[in-house]
Design an enzyme around this catalytic site. Sequence first.
Site, short mmCIF file in Angstrom:
data_model
loop_
_atom_site.label_atom_id
_atom_site.label_comp_id
_atom_site.label_asym_id
_atom_site.label_seq_id
_atom_site.Cartn_x
_atom_site.Cartn_y
_atom_site.Cartn_z
N HIS A 219 10.00 -0.22 -2.63
CA HIS A 219 9.00 0.78 -3.00
C HIS A 219 9.69 2.08 -3.37
O HIS A 219 9.79 2.44 -4.54
CB HIS A 219 8.02 0.96 -1.84
CG HIS A 219 6.99 2.01 -2.09
ND1 HIS A 219 6.62 2.92 -1.14
CD2 HIS A 219 6.27 2.29 -3.19
CE1 HIS A 219 5.70 3.72 -1.64
NE2 HIS A 219 5.47 3.36 -2.88
N CYS A 238 8.24 4.08 6.05
CA CYS A 238 7.88 5.20 5.18
C CYS A 238 6.46 5.07 4.66
O CYS A 238 5.66 5.98 4.81
CB CYS A 238 8.86 5.28 4.00
SG CYS A 238 10.51 5.75 4.50
N HIS A 239 6.15 3.93 4.03
CA HIS A 239 4.83 3.79 3.45
C HIS A 239 4.15 2.49 3.86
O HIS A 239 3.15 2.10 3.26
CB HIS A 239 4.90 3.88 1.92
CG HIS A 239 5.50 5.17 1.45
ND1 HIS A 239 6.82 5.28 1.14
CD2 HIS A 239 4.96 6.40 1.32
CE1 HIS A 239 7.09 6.53 0.80
NE2 HIS A 239 5.97 7.24 0.91
N GLY A 240 4.72 1.82 4.84
CA GLY A 240 4.04 0.67 5.43
C GLY A 240 4.07 -0.59 4.59
O GLY A 240 3.05 -1.24 4.39
#
Lengths: 274, 58
Positions: A219, A238-240
């Site tokens: 990502h 960080c963003h799952g």
Amino acid sequence: MIGVVGKPASVSNFFKATSSLVQSPLKPLTPATLDAEPKATLPVQFKPETSYSISQTLPKTGLVAATSSFTGVNQVRFAHTDIKVPDFSHYRREGVSNPAASSKSSDEARKSISYLVAAGSAVGGAYGAKTLVTQFITSMGASADVLAMAKIEVKLADIPEGRNVTFKWRGKPLFIRHRLQSEIEKERSVVLSTLRDPQADEERVQNPKWLVLLGVCTHLGCVPVANAGDFGGYYCPCHGSHYDASGRIRKGPAPLNLEVPKYEFPEPGILLVG
Amino acid sequence: MALSNTVYNLLFKRTSTFMLTIAVGSFAFERGFDRLTEYIWESHNHGKLWKHIKDKYE
């Protein structure tokens, strides 16, 4: 007024001439008489200034001939007959030194020298060009110290089953996972159509027991946490993004599976990445 | 003289063989020139290179 009429007896009708002089009403012009004055002569001040006028002053014919130019040196040549023809035999090749002999017999030998020079220059030029191109291209490649660190060798016996170990490889984290049999079976049974980046588990591993991954989230490049997440593989904090135990993206914003680097098993128990 | 005649007739006379001579000659020249310069450089730097001092450390 004067009138003349000739009258021969028989042909007087055919020949008749009249001549008359009529006085002009104009008065005749009186010719103007000028006193012949002596012509004024300018003093000759010939000063050669152009190349043409300079050349006009030079002798052209006779025993002495001279040339001139505006920029060049004026020279005077004296014609004489004792000029010796220079001896060029020092500059001549051996095959043509004798003017009486045919030059055809030495033709191939002389030509081969000329062509040898040409071929030699071409060989040198080709070598130089190749070297130049190689230098420029290798300057774009990795330097020797980077290449020396480009490979990593891992002893697999040190990694217990079910553990994930992280190494640093080419400045990035490298995950090596010793997978359990249950994990292998679970990942193999996943239906590919449910995956975001469909890839079979068999494509991603050489030896199903060992999973080798680059630990960079696809990502935004965070390092995922091992043995976490909904799918028992990796979880990016960080963003799952959730990855499974084969490194495939299953949930979250990441678009692609975790990258598998080039690796090999040169001998049993040794893993060579790079 | 006979040698240069043979060389001319075999290699230089035709453009095709001339170009072939240059191509093959370039490879031969490269090998020879590289080996020569490498040898000169190594003999000039004898004792300073890793392969000369390797046995001290391994």
